[in-house]
Design a protein around this motif. Structure first.
Motif, PDB file in Angstrom:
ATOM      1  N   THR A  64       0.838  -1.206   0.000  1.00  0.00           N
ATOM      2  CA  THR A  64       0.000   0.000   0.000  1.00  0.00           C
ATOM      3  C   THR A  64       0.870   1.252   0.000  1.00  0.00           C
ATOM      4  O   THR A  64       0.566   2.236  -0.689  1.00  0.00           O
ATOM      5  CB  THR A  64      -0.922  -0.010   1.228  1.00  0.00           C
ATOM      6  N   LEU A  65       1.950   1.241   0.780  1.00  0.00           N
ATOM      7  CA  LEU A  65       2.873   2.375   0.804  1.00  0.00           C
ATOM      8  C   LEU A  65       3.447   2.627  -0.583  1.00  0.00           C
ATOM      9  O   LEU A  65       3.581   3.779  -1.020  1.00  0.00           O
ATOM     10  CB  LEU A  65       3.991   2.115   1.808  1.00  0.00           C
ATOM     11  N   TYR A  66       3.766   1.537  -1.296  1.00  0.00           N
ATOM     12  CA  TYR A  66       4.281   1.681  -2.657  1.00  0.00           C
ATOM     13  C   TYR A  66       3.231   2.317  -3.566  1.00  0.00           C
ATOM     14  O   TYR A  66       3.526   3.202  -4.375  1.00  0.00           O
ATOM     15  CB  TYR A  66       4.707   0.318  -3.189  1.00  0.00           C
ATOM     16  N   GLN A  67       1.944   1.877  -3.444  1.00  0.00           N
ATOM     17  CA  GLN A  67       0.887   2.422  -4.286  1.00  0.00           C
ATOM     18  C   GLN A  67       0.597   3.883  -3.952  1.00  0.00           C
ATOM     19  O   GLN A  67       0.280   4.683  -4.845  1.00  0.00           O
ATOM     20  CB  GLN A  67      -0.390   1.581  -4.124  1.00  0.00           C
ATOM     21  N   VAL A  68       0.697   4.226  -2.668  1.00  0.00           N
ATOM     22  CA  VAL A  68       0.481   5.633  -2.280  1.00  0.00           C
ATOM     23  C   VAL A  68       1.550   6.522  -2.863  1.00  0.00           C
ATOM     24  O   VAL A  68       1.297   7.666  -3.278  1.00  0.00           O
ATOM     25  CB  VAL A  68       0.441   5.748  -0.742  1.00  0.00           C
ATOM     26  N   GLY A  69       2.784   6.010  -2.959  1.00  0.00           N
ATOM     27  CA  GLY A  69       3.889   6.838  -3.460  1.00  0.00           C
ATOM     28  C   GLY A  69       4.048   6.826  -4.954  1.00  0.00           C
ATOM     29  O   GLY A  69       4.886   7.563  -5.495  1.00  0.00           O
ATOM     30  N   CYS A  70       3.279   6.001  -5.672  1.00  0.00           N
ATOM     31  CA  CYS A  70       3.422   5.917  -7.128  1.00  0.00           C
ATOM     32  C   CYS A  70       2.921   7.195  -7.789  1.00  0.00           C
ATOM     33  O   CYS A  70       1.907   7.780  -7.379  1.00  0.00           O
ATOM     34  CB  CYS A  70       2.632   4.732  -7.672  1.00  0.00           C
ATOM     35  N   SER A  71       3.626   7.603  -8.801  1.00  0.00           N
ATOM     36  CA  SER A  71       3.222   8.747  -9.605  1.00  0.00           C
ATOM     37  C   SER A  71       3.729   8.533 -11.019  1.00  0.00           C
ATOM     38  O   SER A  71       4.455   7.572 -11.284  1.00  0.00           O
ATOM     39  CB  SER A  71       3.779  10.056  -9.023  1.00  0.00           C
ATOM     40  N   GLU A  72       3.335   9.437 -11.917  1.00  0.00           N
ATOM     41  CA  GLU A  72       3.756   9.291 -13.309  1.00  0.00           C
ATOM     42  C   GLU A  72       5.253   9.499 -13.467  1.00  0.00           C
ATOM     43  O   GLU A  72       5.854   8.945 -14.391  1.00  0.00           O
ATOM     44  CB  GLU A  72       2.990  10.282 -14.186  1.00  0.00           C
ATOM     45  N   ASP A  73       5.858  10.267 -12.605  1.00  0.00           N
ATOM     46  CA  ASP A  73       7.304  10.522 -12.657  1.00  0.00           C
ATOM     47  C   ASP A  73       8.012   9.439 -11.855  1.00  0.00           C
ATOM     48  O   ASP A  73       7.862   9.331 -10.634  1.00  0.00           O
ATOM     49  CB  ASP A  73       7.604  11.898 -12.081  1.00  0.00           C
ATOM     50  N   PHE A  74       8.782   8.590 -12.546  1.00  0.00           N
ATOM     51  CA  PHE A  74       9.456   7.483 -11.876  1.00  0.00           C
ATOM     52  C   PHE A  74      10.459   7.975 -10.833  1.00  0.00           C
ATOM     53  O   PHE A  74      10.588   7.378  -9.760  1.00  0.00           O
ATOM     54  CB  PHE A  74      10.172   6.614 -12.926  1.00  0.00           C
ATOM     55  N   LYS A  75      11.151   9.057 -11.144  1.00  0.00           N
ATOM     56  CA  LYS A  75      12.136   9.582 -10.189  1.00  0.00           C
ATOM     57  C   LYS A  75      11.457  10.039  -8.907  1.00  0.00           C
ATOM     58  O   LYS A  75      11.974   9.824  -7.810  1.00  0.00           O
ATOM     59  CB  LYS A  75      12.902  10.747 -10.812  1.00  0.00           C
ATOM     60  N   HIS A  76      10.316  10.672  -9.061  1.00  0.00           N
ATOM     61  CA  HIS A  76       9.578  11.120  -7.881  1.00  0.00           C
ATOM     62  C   HIS A  76       9.129   9.920  -7.046  1.00  0.00           C
ATOM     63  O   HIS A  76       9.193   9.936  -5.804  1.00  0.00           O
ATOM     64  CB  HIS A  76       8.381  11.964  -8.316  1.00  0.00           C
ATOM     65  N   THR A  77       8.711   8.866  -7.741  1.00  0.00           N
ATOM     66  CA  THR A  77       8.276   7.650  -7.036  1.00  0.00           C
ATOM     67  C   THR A  77       9.439   7.028  -6.288  1.00  0.00           C
ATOM     68  O   THR A  77       9.304   6.625  -5.114  1.00  0.00           O
ATOM     69  CB  THR A  77       7.699   6.636  -8.044  1.00  0.00           C
ATOM     70  N   GLN A  78      10.592   6.919  -6.963  1.00  0.00           N
ATOM     71  CA  GLN A  78      11.743   6.287  -6.318  1.00  0.00           C
ATOM     72  C   GLN A  78      12.242   7.118  -5.146  1.00  0.00           C
ATOM     73  O   GLN A  78      12.691   6.564  -4.126  1.00  0.00           O
ATOM     74  CB  GLN A  78      12.872   6.100  -7.342  1.00  0.00           C
ATOM     75  N   ALA A  79      12.151   8.448  -5.258  1.00  0.00           N
ATOM     76  CA  ALA A  79      12.557   9.298  -4.142  1.00  0.00           C
ATOM     77  C   ALA A  79      11.645   9.080  -2.942  1.00  0.00           C
ATOM     78  O   ALA A  79      12.095   9.026  -1.788  1.00  0.00           O
ATOM     79  CB  ALA A  79      12.539  10.765  -4.578  1.00  0.00           C
ATOM     80  N   PHE A  80      10.349   8.935  -3.214  1.00  0.00           N
ATOM     81  CA  PHE A  80       9.409   8.663  -2.128  1.00  0.00           C
ATOM     82  C   PHE A  80       9.742   7.334  -1.446  1.00  0.00           C
ATOM     83  O   PHE A  80       9.765   7.237  -0.205  1.00  0.00           O
ATOM     84  CB  PHE A  80       7.984   8.650  -2.700  1.00  0.00           C
ATOM     85  N   LEU A  81      10.025   6.312  -2.241  1.00  0.00           N
ATOM     86  CA  LEU A  81      10.326   4.988  -1.674  1.00  0.00           C
ATOM     87  C   LEU A  81      11.653   5.007  -0.932  1.00  0.00           C
ATOM     88  O   LEU A  81      11.789   4.379   0.136  1.00  0.00           O
ATOM     89  CB  LEU A  81      10.357   3.943  -2.793  1.00  0.00           C
ATOM     90  N   ASN A  82      12.634   5.703  -1.487  1.00  0.00           N
ATOM     91  CA  ASN A  82      13.927   5.778  -0.783  1.00  0.00           C
ATOM     92  C   ASN A  82      13.780   6.470   0.570  1.00  0.00           C
ATOM     93  O   ASN A  82      14.430   6.101   1.552  1.00  0.00           O
ATOM     94  CB  ASN A  82      14.940   6.535  -1.640  1.00  0.00           C
ATOM     95  N   GLN A  83      12.901   7.461   0.602  1.00  0.00           N
ATOM     96  CA  GLN A  83      12.709   8.170   1.862  1.00  0.00           C
ATOM     97  C   GLN A  83      12.030   7.304   2.909  1.00  0.00           C
ATOM     98  O   GLN A  83      12.532   7.158   4.021  1.00  0.00           O
ATOM     99  CB  GLN A  83      11.881   9.431   1.601  1.00  0.00           C
ATOM    100  N   HIS A  84      10.920   6.709   2.550  1.00  0.00           N
ATOM    101  CA  HIS A  84      10.137   5.965   3.537  1.00  0.00           C
ATOM    102  C   HIS A  84      10.680   4.563   3.770  1.00  0.00           C
ATOM    103  O   HIS A  84      10.875   4.146   4.918  1.00  0.00           O
ATOM    104  CB  HIS A  84       8.669   5.894   3.098  1.00  0.00           C
ATOM    105  N   CYS A  85      10.949   3.836   2.696  1.00  0.00           N
ATOM    106  CA  CYS A  85      11.473   2.473   2.856  1.00  0.00           C
ATOM    107  C   CYS A  85      12.903   2.502   3.378  1.00  0.00           C
ATOM    108  O   CYS A  85      13.303   1.628   4.166  1.00  0.00           O
ATOM    109  CB  CYS A  85      11.409   1.722   1.524  1.00  0.00           C
TER     110      CYS A  85
END
Length: 1404
Positions: A790-811
């Motif tokens: 769910t955390l991954y789905q919440v952080g998903c966006s059209e910009d892959f870099k933005h998504t990966q930054a979100f995952l790097n921060q939280h995960c």
């Protein structure tokens, strides 16, 4: 009206007398043409003149019958006096009428000729009916019969068909593509029609012909009212046949009462007239009423059977269209009318009619159903005694040798059960009274067929048993209950019957219309427990239709509470949803649905339904998938309605939520199949916003778990969702301290699916809630995985870099927290003291799941900390920079004190770290492989197998080198590891991530002989249903090498040369006598799934690669070589290596096909015979050219070395030459001594078999009852083929001797073979006429007593010709005896040799 004036149009005074005399001389057998001028003048006047003549004759006939039927002298001669006074020759009048009658009979007659001929026949019949006709020589039997047959010659038989007049204009291609039209005419003619000269009639022309036929039939009826056929039985028989055929001429538009009309003109339709004619023929005027009734009932028999029957020949089936069915119904009602009027006079013939309906029934289901309905209607006319007598006869008939008879008896029983039950008071005879209750029909007729030798009858009986429970009669239901709940009845052991007759039944026998008397044999019934056990065995029967019917019967018993809904019974039922036959799968789905509808509140039934229906969603058969999806939609989706506190749930809604609740708890393992269903439905746009709203309305009720389950599957398929209640449920769950794991996972899934539709603030709040929740490490492992997704789905966006930054921060934050915790445990001196095991596992699991989303945040220190969970907890480990030795296993490091559970989870976490880092894969794969060899902890090694197989998917080339290490686990000491390895390797093979290289195939084969039967069965399933389909040559390619590999023989230049460690060789070796059974189990399994081509090629290849090497001494004949050679001969002797074209019975004698499939079965049988001959020649040639020289060389070599393998060689020859025992010298022409030895061995083997049979025969006491190998049910006789026989009086049968029958069923338990053969012989007669008293003195070899009855070899009576007379008073009875009845022994023949007579006279 002036009679002479109406006769003027015939121009009788112009007819030459010579022509008249010639016509009479020809006996009306052929037509002599009339002068064309006279004929043209008569035809020109047309039908009007004939009608006037007929009207005039009717007036004269009415005048003569005025005074109450008294025939005065003046009135009797009225017509004939007029003709005489006007010098009108009656002889000429009859001759002219016959000319028109015979002209209408010709094939090319036009409409005018046919109409005139019909009217001329009417005139002749009216003349014949006028008193004095015989005195005036009007009557002629041939002409009367011609008039009777004229209706069928004039009425076009193809008038009902639509034909194209311009058929020649149609293109040839169109005629090839067009389907043949189904004929609406009753009779299905088998002869080819000559269409060249066919005439086509318009509707008006057909109406004219029909009206003329109606006039002719009316004239015939008037004739029968005045003219007696008492002394003319042939004419009476012809009339009966004519009336029976006229029943099909046209439809009847009103309800018939069969009452005698005041005037014949009241009869509107031709069939109505025909029924009246049949009734007239039954009057005393036309002879003895009994014989007339027999004649009429015999003709109506074929109408009821929907057959066409002429004077001679076999009956043929009619197309069961609406006209034929209506006529059949009218015939049944007519019989009931006759029985109701004639009472006791007609009842014996009603019994005969019923018996012949049963005895002449065909196998086609449509005919059987209508025939059974007719039997039911006719039996309703019988009184209690007669009804009981018929049931007694039916009981014996149900054990007849012909399968169709036993099948039809079941149909009749089902119809009789729908009728009101007869009272015991209706029958005065106590012996017959027992046949009246429905209980007798069910238990002694219907259920007795459960052990029938025919699978068709078995299946039909079981289906009908299930239908019995649906009948409204309480006595019927009670009788079925008794079968499965009563105790104390006699027990009969069942013998499974697999043999049956495959003979075609395309011809239908013509029985003499006499009483069919059957001889019965006593039977037994099983007790309730064995009845249920037998039914459960039938559910697993080898025949598809039996399994299908048994499933239906079992569900019926469960549905009506006859047997309890135990888990065992339901599991047996649910197994059929995975049946190999598609029809059985569908039947199981349908039956379980019915059971669920009948018992919606039973939890066990709900579980069984889920276990049956949901896995069917992924079935290989599309129709089964569609059926399962349809059922799931009806039960689970369509019943979801908006929640309301004021409305109570109905039964369907309550069932839906109960099933969903089970899916959330006890049946959670079905979620993978359930997901597949929603994937298919989402593509069909099945989920509407209304459906989603209905589900959301239930999220705060007692059905919340099921609602969240469905929401988690469907929300992703809908674009617009009401977020309010979902977010409220999310907030409530986050604040709650007691959360249900399953419900929580579903809510998390829903929140993740709607995250893309939420605004940034809401998504940020959810992410914060998830982080705070995960940081507590109080969640279960399933919730942690769902929360990370769910955390991954919440952080998903059209910009892959933005998504990966979100995952790097939280995960990454979670990885850092887990790393800190692990360091505090591992790097601390007292870290493992007071260790919280669950908390440690949750940190490891969180670290593994989080690392998959942020591989960049995983440092070397993190990897070493996880590694240290498996090895050492030294504080120096964190600072170690060099890599660990790759060859050392984890257990070789200093042992740590962490529990096995933690180590097992540590391995999984380490595997997840490897998935994102290839260098870690190369580093730890050797460690994992070594741990599999020397590790002692089961959970750790099991997880390593899973990890290595998962890594093989992503890093195939790297892991491929370690497949031998993984496959070595197939011989692990722990069963759980062997099973896990088998499943994982099968998945990799299916997806082709690994190949059959090296010793991999042979290691897989070893799993077939695993000591745990479940694992061996799983291996068999994987090989046959998952792997063999992808590679059909897999077994044959590796078979020969199996012989070398499993015997650890590596001296051959080609085989068994792949590298293996000594440990692996010992682990997978099946060498030695102690493992011989395991090796041959593998050989047999492989050979059973060879094609004939593979068997043939493998046998030749074995000769060339193994036998040839030993014959040429390329391989040494030492101890190991002798073992290989001995094993090779034993393999070549296996029956599984024999070609199926030889071993399979031609025509499939082991099964009984329905009649519709007999043509295909016969074609297959012919092809098999041809194939067998061709293959036999090819195999014989290959054996002589390739194998025989090697055998001769090997025999000489083995004799020189005095090797014990010589015994195996001779054993192989003895088995192989069984099929060529008469060609031994031809095969071994190069070695006469070997040929002699083989012949001697074959003779010795035959003698040993005979001695064995004699030893078995000696163990049977003479008076004991001999069990047969075919059937334990005395009402299930062996199959016999009925020979054709004629319409004549039968003789009582002479029973076949018990010893001869015993020789047919079980040759091991009886006297010597010669005695059996001599007593089983019988005479077969075609048409035999035996006159009573014709032989005064018996021959010297004839047995004393009455003359012997010459019988057919199938147990039916001999048939006498029409000229023969009845030899006894019982000639009106057709005796039919079942195979099982014990008959008296043969009579002694009066045979004395001349030498004995001479000695006797010398003594005197």
């Amino acid at each position: 009206m002036d009679l002479i004036a109406t006769l003027q149009f015939l121009n009788l005074n112009q007819v030459p007398q010579d022509w008249v005399d010639a016509v009479w001389d020809l006996e009306f057998m052929e037509r002599k043409p009339l002068d064309h001028i006279i004929e043209d003048e008569v035809c020109a006047s047309g039908e009007k003149s004939f009608r006037s003549l007929i009207h005039c004759l009717l007036e004269h006939a009415a005048d003569q019958q005025q005074p109450a039927g008294r025939d005065g002298p003046s009135q009797l001669q009225g017509v004939w006096v007029i003709l005489g006074e006007n010098r009108v020759s009656v002889k000429s009048l009859v001759a002219v009428l016959s000319s028109f009658i015979l002209a209408a009979k010709t094939k090319g007659a036009n409409v005018q000729q046919r109409v005139c001929g019909l009217y001329a026949a009417s005139v002749y019949l009216l003349l014949l009916g006028i008193p004095g006709s015989i005195a005036n020589k009007v009557f002629h039997e041939v002409l009367l019969d011609t008039c009777l047959d004229l209706t069928f010659h004039c009425w076009p038989q193809d008038s009902g068909r639509k034909r194209k007049k311009d058929g020649l204009k149609s293109s040839q291609a169109d005629s090839k593509r067009s389907k043949p039209q189904r004929r609406d005419a009753p009779e299905m003619e088998m002869e080819e029609e000559e269409e060249e000269d066919e005439l086509h009639f318009s509707g008006l022309e057909l109406t004219k012909i029909r009206d003329a036929i109606a006039v002719l039939v009316q004239s015939l009826l008037r004739l029968l009212q005045t003219f007696s056929l008492k002394d003319r039985p042939q004419s009476a028989s012809n009339c009966t046949q004519v009336f029976s055929k006229l029943l099909y001429l046209e439809p009847v538009l009103r309800e018939l009462t069969f009452a005698v009309p005041r005037d014949l003109c009241e009869l509107q339709s031709v069939p109505e007239m025909a029924f009246h004619g049949l009734k007239l023929l039954c009057s005393p005027r036309h002879g003895e009423q009994k014989e007339s009734l027999r004649r009429v009932f015999h003709r109506l028999l074929y109408v009821i059977l929907m057959m066409s029957k002429g004077h001679s020949g076999k009956p043929s089936l009619l197309v069961p269209n609406q006209a034929v069915l209506t006529t059949r119904d009218l015939a049944v009602h007519f019989v009931c009318h006759l029985v109701d009027e004639l009472k006791e006079l007609a009842l014996p013939f009603l019994q005969i009619l019923l018996q012949h309906i049963c005895f002449q029934m065909v196998e086609k289901s449509e005919y059987r159903n209508h025939g059974a309905q007719a039997v039911g209607m006719l039996t309703s006319q019988m009184a209690g005694m007669d009804y009981a007598g018929f049931i007694k006869w039916l009981f014996i008939f149900s054990g007849h040798s012909k399968m169709v008879h036993r099948l039809f008896s079941v149909d009749v029983v089902m119809v009789l059960l729908t009728q009101p039950e007869r009272s015991l008071e209706e029958c005065q005879d106590p012996e017959l009274a027992r046949f009246l209750p429905h209980k007798f029909l069910i238990q002694d007729l219907l259920f007795a067929r459960r052990m029938d030798e025919s699978p068709t009858v078995q299946g039909h009986a079981l289906s009908c048993l299930a239908q019995c429970l649906e009948l409204p009669s309480l006595n019927v239901t009670r009788a079925v209950h008794t079968l499965f709940s009563a105790t104390g009845t006699q027990t009969v052991l069942e013998e499974e019957l697999t043999t049956g007759s495959s003979s075609s039944q395309k011809t239908y026998q013509t029985l003499p219309f006499r009483t069919v008397e059957l001889s019965s044999a006593d039977g037994s019934s099983c007790d309730a427990k064995e009845n249920l056990a037998l039914l459960l065995r039938r559910v697993r029967d080898s025949k598809t239709n039996v399994r299908k019917a048994a499933v239906q019967a079992l569900v019926g018993l469960l549905k009506h509470g006859v047997i309890p809904t135990t888990r065992e019974n339901l599991e047996t039922l649910a197994e059929r949803s995975r049946d190999p036959a598609v029809s059985v799968k569908k039947k199981a789905l349908q039956c379980l649905g019915e059971l669920l509808t009948a018992k919606p509140g039973c939890v066990e039934v709900q579980k069984a339904w889920l276990l049956c229906v949901i896995p069917a969603v992924v079935d290989s058969e599309n129709s089964v998938q569609d059926k399962a999806l349809e059922v799931l939609d009806q039960v689970l989706l369509s019943q979801v309605k908006p929640y309301s506190e004021r409305c109570h749930l109905d039964h369907s809604e309550r069932l839906t939520w109960d099933l969903l609740d089970l899916l959330c708890n006890e049946c959670r393992n079905l979620s993978r199949y359930f997901n597949r269903a929603f994937t298919i439905w989402s593509k069909q746009n099945k989920f509407t916003p209304i459906f989603i709203s209905n589900l959301i309305s239930h999220t705060e009720t007692e059905h919340a778990a099921g609602a969240w389950l469905l929401l988690s599957k469907v929300v992703s398929s809908v674009s617009t969702v009401q977020h309010g209640k979902i977010l409220e449920a999310w907030d409530s769950m986050v604040r709650s301290h007691d959360v249900d794991v399953t419900n929580c996972c579903h809510i998390l899934s829903v929140v993740g699916d709607i995250a893309a539709h939420l605004n940034e603030d809401t998504r940020g709040r959810i992410a914060a809630d998830l982080m705070s929740w995960l940081k507590t490490f109080s969640l279960s492992l399933e919730v942690i995985s769902a929360a990370m997704q769910t955390l991954y789905q919440v952080g998903c966006s059209e910009d892959f870099k933005h998504t990966q930054a979100f995952l790097n921060q939280h995960c990454g934050e979670l990885v850092s927290i887990c790393e800190t915790y692990l360091a505090s445990i591992i790097l601390s001196a007292n870290g493992t003291q007071n260790l919280n095991e669950d908390l440690m596992i949750k940190h490891l699991h969180t670290l593994g799941v989080a690392s998959l989303h942020c591989p960049a945040k995983v440092g070397k220190r993190t990897v070493l900390l996880v590694e240290s969970v498996l090895t050492s907890h030294s504080e120096k480990l964190a600072a170690r920079q060099e890599e660990l030795p790759a060859s050392l296993p984890l257990s070789q490091f200093r042992e740590n004190s962490l529990p096995t559970r933690i180590k097992a989870h540590g391995v999984i976490t380490l595997g997840k770290l490897c998935l994102q880092h290839e260098e870690l894969v190369q580093k730890y794969l050797p460690v994992f492989a070594r741990e599999l060899e020397v590790g002692t902890e089961v959970a750790v090694r099991n997880n390593i197998v899973v990890i290595m197989c998962d890594l093989c998917v992503r890093y195939t080339n790297i892991v491929d080198h370690y497949i031998p290490n993984i496959s070595a686990c197939l011989r692990d000491d722990e069963a759980v590891i062997r099973e896990q390895t088998l499943i994982m390797l099968t998945n990799l093979l299916q997806e082709e991530f690994v190949k059959w290289k090296g010793s991999f195939f042979f290691r897989f084969m070893v799993a077939l002989v695993d000591p745990v039967p479940a694992i061996a069965s799983l291996c068999e399933y994987c090989l046959l249903h998952r792997l063999l389909k992808k590679n059909p040559e897999m077994f044959s390619q590796h078979f020969i090498e199996c012989i070398f590999h499993f015997n650890s023989y590596n001296k051959h230049t080609l085989y068994n040369k792949f590298p293996q460690s000594e440990r692996e060789k010992v682990l997978f070796s099946l060498k030695g006598a102690q493992h011989r059974e395991k090796r041959f189990r593998i050989y047999r399994f492989l050979l059973e799934h060879f094609t004939d081509a593979q068997r043939f090629n493998t046998a030749n290849k074995i000769s060339q690669t193994i036998l040839a090497c030993f014959a040429d001494e390329e391989l040494p004949l030492d101890a190991d070589g002798a073992e290989i050679l001995s094993e090779t001969f034993n393999v070549l002797s296996l029956k599984e290596l024999k070609l199926q074209a030889f071993s399979a019975p031609a025509g499939g004698a082991g099964s009984e096909e329905p009649e519709d499939e007999n043509v295909a079965a016969m074609t297959k049988a012919v092809l098999q015979v041809v194939q067998k001959k061709v293959v036999s020649q090819v195999q014989k040639k290959a054996f002589i050219e390739n194998t025989v020289p090697l055998i001769i060389s090997l025999k000489n070599l083995l004799e020189q070395k005095q090797s014990p393998v010589l015994k195996d060689l001779m054993g192989y020859l003895k088995v192989t030459m069984q099929d060529y025992r008469n060609e031994v010298k031809e095969f071994f022409a190069g070695d006469e001594q070997l040929a002699a030895e083989v012949e001697f061995a074959l003779k010795m083997a035959e003698k040993e078999r005979e001695v064995q049979e004699q030893m078995e025969n000696c163990s049977v006491t003479p008076g004991a009852q001999t069990p047969t190998a075919k059937s334990s049910d005395p009402r299930s006789p062996a199959k016999r083929v009925l020979l054709p026989f004629n319409f004549a009086t039968p003789q009582p049968t002479r029973p076949i001797s018990a010893l001869s029958r015993l020789g047919l069923t079980d040759r091991r338990a009886g006297p010597s073979r010669q005695e059996e053969q001599s007593q089983s012989k019988s005479l077969t007669l075609g048409r035999t006429a035996i006159v009573k008293g014709g032989v005064s003195d018996r021959a010297f070899s004839t047995p004393k007593g009455s003359n012997p009855s010459l019988t057919f070899n199938e147990g039916l009576s001999a048939i006498f010709s029409d000229q023969g007379t009845s030899p006894s008073e019982e000639s009106s009875i057709l005796h039919v005896r079942p195979n099982e009845q014990t008959a008296p022994g043969p009579r002694r023949w009066n045979v004395q040799s001349p030498l004995q007579q001479r000695k006797a006279s010398s003594r005197v």
